[in-house]
Design an enzyme around this catalytic site. Structure first.
Site, PDB file in Angstrom:
ATOM      1  N   LYS A   1       2.768 -13.874   5.741  1.00  0.00           N
ATOM      2  CA  LYS A   1       3.174 -14.853   4.992  1.00  0.00           C
ATOM      3  C   LYS A   1       4.447 -15.018   4.464  1.00  0.00           C
ATOM      4  CE  LYS A   1       1.870 -17.508   1.701  1.00  0.00           C
ATOM      5  NZ  LYS A   1       1.195 -18.523   1.383  1.00  0.00           N
TER       6      LYS A   1
ATOM      7  N   ASP B   1      -3.008 -18.395   4.167  1.00  0.00           N
ATOM      8  CA  ASP B   1      -4.080 -18.868   3.929  1.00  0.00           C
ATOM      9  C   ASP B   1      -4.869 -19.490   4.839  1.00  0.00           C
ATOM     10  OD1 ASP B   1      -0.672 -19.260   2.735  1.00  0.00           O
ATOM     11  OD2 ASP B   1      -1.459 -21.127   2.885  1.00  0.00           O
TER      12      ASP B   1
ATOM     13  N   ASP C   1      -6.320  -6.293   4.868  1.00  0.00           N
ATOM     14  CA  ASP C   1      -8.005  -5.875   3.914  1.00  0.00           C
ATOM     15  C   ASP C   1      -7.841  -7.100   3.659  1.00  0.00           C
ATOM     16  OD1 ASP C   1      -9.761  -4.418   2.534  1.00  0.00           O
ATOM     17  OD2 ASP C   1      -7.559  -4.006   0.590  1.00  0.00           O
TER      18      ASP C   1
ATOM     19  N   TYR D   1       0.691  -0.948  -0.151  1.00  0.00           N
ATOM     20  CA  TYR D   1       0.098   0.024  -0.280  1.00  0.00           C
ATOM     21  C   TYR D   1       0.900   1.146   0.109  1.00  0.00           C
ATOM     22  CZ  TYR D   1      -4.381  -2.534   0.294  1.00  0.00           C
ATOM     23  OH  TYR D   1      -5.415  -3.362   0.509  1.00  0.00           O
TER      24      TYR D   1
END
Ligand code: NAP
Length: 422
Positions: free
Chosen positions: A235, A289, A313, A167
């Site tokens: 992640k 995930d 988000d 972002y």
């Protein structure tokens, strides 16, 4: 120190003369009995949901404190509605000055005019005021239609880092001179080859400073509210030095700054037979995930979630979908002391001025605001009254279409029903 407001410091708006400033003293907010609260009604359906939410908040405060406390609302402007008063400016200096001065604000949704010079007004507000934590609590209210079997198990608060990650907006289009030059530098200086010459290139900065201040806020919230865990969602198996570091910085911070109040999953397993000792907040981590699976299949295992910008988000919308969706999801963007509470949906312009949409997101953002100010009695009162209203099946169109036997009401009628149930 609580100061009386002055009229002269704003160009085109005047704060209410009967309100006082929320001040910061010794690292803490000092909230007077009648704080000035800047608000932005917003564009599109913003004024509809504002007109419904404000009386609910006022009535709850009046009732909870027997008239001893009240909110001195101060209208400021942004988005399309700002243009009338401030030609050419969709985020006038008066508005930023008011939020900076009074610390706590409430806002409806805003349209970002195309070609207005900003990618998004909301992103600009976050950047200008350094509102580094996006906070989205997600809980289910009884009787609200849900796509999952057991929505009562969903009670989570997402702390999403708001200023870094992809972002940050550092990216160049495929074939641009910048992308080509960067590819050359990477190959020459770092022996890294971008696989395809027509690649666009983006950069993902994540710092120890930015990650830790977000995780600190999440852990402090969990301790203050006696929540049971903070999950670091990342992640890091793939993006080791950004997302993986987020996880490592989180565990490190918990050890360095919250050793007495927290415990890591490793310590629970090795020293406490897999059982979290009473009074400790569990610090655990999950790869992004699998988090998406687990928040659906075993939501009871998640409480506070601290995560990076993009993960946050995605996951906050995914969790909100389990409890009634977009018309009901409140949110806030917070820095160390400044906080802007906001409806998380957009302006839904096709329903503007129809007194039709669900005011829940803005009302519940106001509830978060009261809670942030330490006015928990009033906040609880509104949540309970909304729950009662849903149990009476009095709902706006969005929930009525999913609920059997619903009594569909207008935005303003929903607010009246909530006030009656306070
Ligand atoms: P949107 O305004 O969120 O509306 C999308 C759909 O969500 C609506 O058509 C409606 O669905 C449902 N919805 C939204 N608010 C609702 C409410 N209060 N009650 C019930 N249902 C509600 O998204 P958009 O149409 O993509 O965006 C419109 C404008 O909003 C754009 O200018 C965008 O830039 C802006 N925006 C602002 C913010 C913000 O200020 N925080 C956030 C997102 C977008 P149904 O039609 O199915 O009933």
């Amino acid at each position: 120190m609580s100061a009386t407001t002055t009229l002269t410091e704003f160009e085109k708006v005047a704060p209410p003369t009967d309100g006082k400033t929320i001040a910061v003293q010794g690292g803490k907010l000092e909230v007077p009995d009648r704080p000035v609260i800047p608000y932005i009604a917003g564009d599109g359906t913003g004024p509809d949901i504002w007109k419904a939410s404000q009386p609910v908040l006022d009535a709850a405060v009046r009732k909870a404190y027997g008239g001893r406390r009240g909110l001195a609302w101060f209208q400021v402007h942004a988005g399309e509605s700002a243009l009338e008063l401030y030609p050419g400016s969709i985020l006038p200096p008066d508005t930023l000055k008011a939020i900076r001065r009074y610390h706590v604000a409430l806002k409806g949704p805003l349209t970002t005019p195309v070609g207005g010079g900003f990618r998004s007004l909301n992103v600009t507000l976050r950047q200008v005021l350094d509102l580094y934590a996006c906070v989205r609590p997600v809980r289910w209210f009884q009787n609200v239609p849900s796509p999952v079997k057991d929505p009562g198990k969903v009670n989570m608060v997402v702390y999403r880092e708001n200023t870094e990650d992809v972002y940050a907006g550092i990216e160049w289009p495929a074939g641009s001179p910048e992308a080509k030059k960067l590819a050359e530098i990477l190959e020459r200086e770092f022996k890294v080859k971008i696989p395809h010459p027509d690649s666009a290139i983006g950069i993902k900065p994540m710092s120890a400073f930015g990650s830790k201040r977000l995780i600190r806020k999440a852990i402090q919230y969990a301790i203050d509210r006696k929540r049971k865990s903070v999950t670091l969602m990342h992640k890091g198996n793939i993006q080791k030095y950004t997302e993986g570091a987020f996880r490592d910085w989180g565990y490190q911070l918990a050890k360095e700054e919250f050793a007495d109040a927290t415990i890591s999953w490793d310590d629970v397993a090795s020293k406490h037979g897999g059982k979290v000792p009473a009074g400790k907040v569990l610090i655990q981590d999950y790869i992004a995930d699998v988090t998406f699976q687990h928040v659906l299949t075993r939501p009871q295992d998640f409480d506070v979630i601290a995560t990076s910008n993009l993960n946050g988000d995605y996951v906050s919308d995914a969790i909100a979908a389990q409890v009634g969706g977009i018309g009901m999801a409140p949110g806030a963007n917070i820095s160390d002391f400044h906080a802007v509470f906001e409806a998380t949906h957009g302006t839904a312009p096709k329903y503007a001025n129809q007194d039709k949409v669900n005011p829940g997101s803005l009302t519940l953002s106001g509830v978060m605001m009261l809670d942030y100010m330490g006015w928990r009695e009033a906040a609880d009162m509104i949540e309970k009254a909304m729950e009662k209203t849903f149990s009476q099946k009095i709902v706006t169109y969005d929930l009525a279409r999913l609920m059997e036997g619903a009594r569909e009401v207008k935005t303003s009628e929903f607010a009246t029903a909530v006030i009656d149930n306070l």
